[in-house]
Design a protein around this motif. Sequence first.
Motif, PDB file in Angstrom:
ATOM      1  N   THR A 160     -27.121  32.787  27.947  1.00 23.82           N
ATOM      2  CA  THR A 160     -28.082  32.296  26.982  1.00 23.82           C
ATOM      3  C   THR A 160     -29.459  32.479  27.596  1.00 23.82           C
ATOM      4  N   THR A 161     -30.460  32.580  26.782  1.00 23.64           N
ATOM      5  CA  THR A 161     -31.795  32.738  27.339  1.00 23.64           C
ATOM      6  C   THR A 161     -32.614  31.488  27.040  1.00 23.64           C
ATOM      7  N   VAL A 162     -33.457  31.137  27.993  1.00 23.38           N
ATOM      8  CA  VAL A 162     -34.355  30.009  27.813  1.00 23.38           C
ATOM      9  C   VAL A 162     -35.774  30.559  27.723  1.00 23.38           C
TER      10      VAL A 162
ATOM     11  N   ARG B 116     -29.903  20.470  29.900  1.00 24.18           N
ATOM     12  CA  ARG B 116     -29.077  21.611  30.301  1.00 24.18           C
ATOM     13  C   ARG B 116     -29.895  22.760  30.862  1.00 24.18           C
ATOM     14  N   PHE B 117     -31.197  22.604  30.855  1.00 26.00           N
ATOM     15  CA  PHE B 117     -32.038  23.660  31.421  1.00 26.00           C
ATOM     16  C   PHE B 117     -32.582  23.304  32.802  1.00 26.00           C
TER      17      PHE B 117
ATOM     18  N   GLN C 238     -34.706  20.005  27.522  1.00 25.86           N
ATOM     19  CA  GLN C 238     -33.324  19.519  27.539  1.00 25.86           C
ATOM     20  C   GLN C 238     -32.707  19.543  28.931  1.00 25.86           C
TER      21      GLN C 238
ATOM     22  N   VAL D 152     -33.922  26.026  35.110  1.00 22.37           N
ATOM     23  CA  VAL D 152     -35.259  26.537  34.844  1.00 22.37           C
ATOM     24  C   VAL D 152     -36.296  25.541  35.351  1.00 22.37           C
TER      25      VAL D 152
ATOM     26  N   LEU E  58     -29.764  32.811  31.456  1.00 22.27           N
ATOM     27  CA  LEU E  58     -28.873  31.875  32.136  1.00 22.27           C
ATOM     28  C   LEU E  58     -27.440  32.361  32.000  1.00 22.27           C
TER      29      LEU E  58
ATOM     30  N   GLU F 206     -38.705  34.907  29.130  1.00 21.90           N
ATOM     31  CA  GLU F 206     -37.346  34.401  29.035  1.00 21.90           C
ATOM     32  C   GLU F 206     -36.635  34.521  30.368  1.00 21.90           C
ATOM     33  N   GLU F 207     -35.844  33.516  30.654  1.00 21.72           N
ATOM     34  CA  GLU F 207     -34.922  33.577  31.775  1.00 21.72           C
ATOM     35  C   GLU F 207     -33.537  33.695  31.180  1.00 21.72           C
TER      36      GLU F 207
ATOM     37  N   THR G 275     -42.322  23.656  29.187  1.00 18.85           N
ATOM     38  CA  THR G 275     -40.948  23.739  29.693  1.00 18.85           C
ATOM     39  C   THR G 275     -39.973  23.132  28.702  1.00 18.85           C
ATOM     40  N   PRO G 276     -38.860  23.794  28.516  1.00 19.44           N
ATOM     41  CA  PRO G 276     -37.844  23.296  27.588  1.00 19.44           C
ATOM     42  C   PRO G 276     -37.361  21.933  28.041  1.00 19.44           C
TER      43      PRO G 276
END
Lengths: 129, 202
Positions: free
Chosen positions: B69-71, B96-97, B94, B100, B50, B47-48, B91-92
């Motif tokens: 928030t965590t990604v 908004r990430f 969206q 990352v 944010l 997790e990163e 990789t997520p």
Amino acid sequence: MTGGRESAADEWVDDHAGPVVRPYAVTGGRARPVTGTFDLISLVTATRADTGAESGLGPEHLAIVALCQRIQSVAEIAAHLDLPVGTVRVLLGDLVARSLVEVREPRATSAGLPDESVFEAVINGLRAL
Amino acid sequence: MDYGRSERPAGAAPLPTAIKILVAGGFGVGKTTLVGAVSETRPLRTEEVLTETGVGIDDLSGVEGKSTTTVAMDFGRITISDDLVVYLFGTPGQDRFWFVWDELALGAIGAVVLADTRRLADCFPSIDYFEGRGTPFVVAVNCFEGARNYRLDEVQAALDLDPGVPVVLCDARERESAKEVLVTLLEHAMKLREARRRAAED
Ligand SMILES: Nc1nc2c(ncn2[C@@H]2O[C@H](COP(=O)(O)OP(=O)(O)O)[C@@H](O)[C@H]2O)c(=O)[nH]1
Ligand SMILES: [Mg+2]
């Protein structure tokens, strides 16, 4: 929960404070490593079997040295310790400053891509899996 | 840059080279499944954290007041040899990430964009991102129900892809299929690398 974390730093963490507070406690509030940048795939290996009599290290530092008796990436360390990557970077900076771990940053070439022999090795390696 | 090199015992084998490949696409498209299908262990998760200002934690004083928030990123490892290791990162998908993504894409040799024909638009942000960055990528159409009703050139047109970008069909659950996708990506990346090298020479 990963083993070996139920000590020191956790004791003063407020259960209701949310996910950010434990990492904060683990690094003593520091957001940046004292040295190094640490890509997610930087490879880390311990230089010694244990941390010996080094002072000022927390249980998470010791856990990293134990884990890195075998080569691990920064991402793997974070996953195994169940800590955010940013927190692990700070801890790794402390360990590098004490020469307790060695780090290899991923090879970056001027073109941004590795040379042909690396591609061929990966392709052949995948086919052989 | 390497750190702490002097501490390494003389004669110890050098640390391996690590290679990063991204697996991108919308939520539920099969990223974690594909990573797991080719990796030597089940996918791990990191997790990163944010903050409002982006990735990382710049200043944690008054943590309660900040929206954090965590990604989560799933990843796996393939050990090719003693001196070569491949890491695959799901990789997520969206927008908004981005923070990352920027970190992940740095130094990545390429990306697999997974697509689901029932919601092709979900992979637009990933494609835009890799096109913009010049990261080599392939599109893999995951074999959910109905995927075989589409021709790959129709998908290529619908996604408005460069003709050079490979589009393949895959079943992310199958190791052989996932391997084939990665080989396609590596061959494509190698070709692009060669083309760029030639262009730089002219
Ligand atoms: N039918 C089918 N289902 C799949 C395939 N790949 C993944 N799935 C399923 O789709 C769901 C979401 O996959 P997951 O890998 O978690 O998606 P992610 O959000 O992109 O990581 C899971 O229940 C998978 O078992 C596929 O190729 N075919
Ligand atoms: Mg997933």
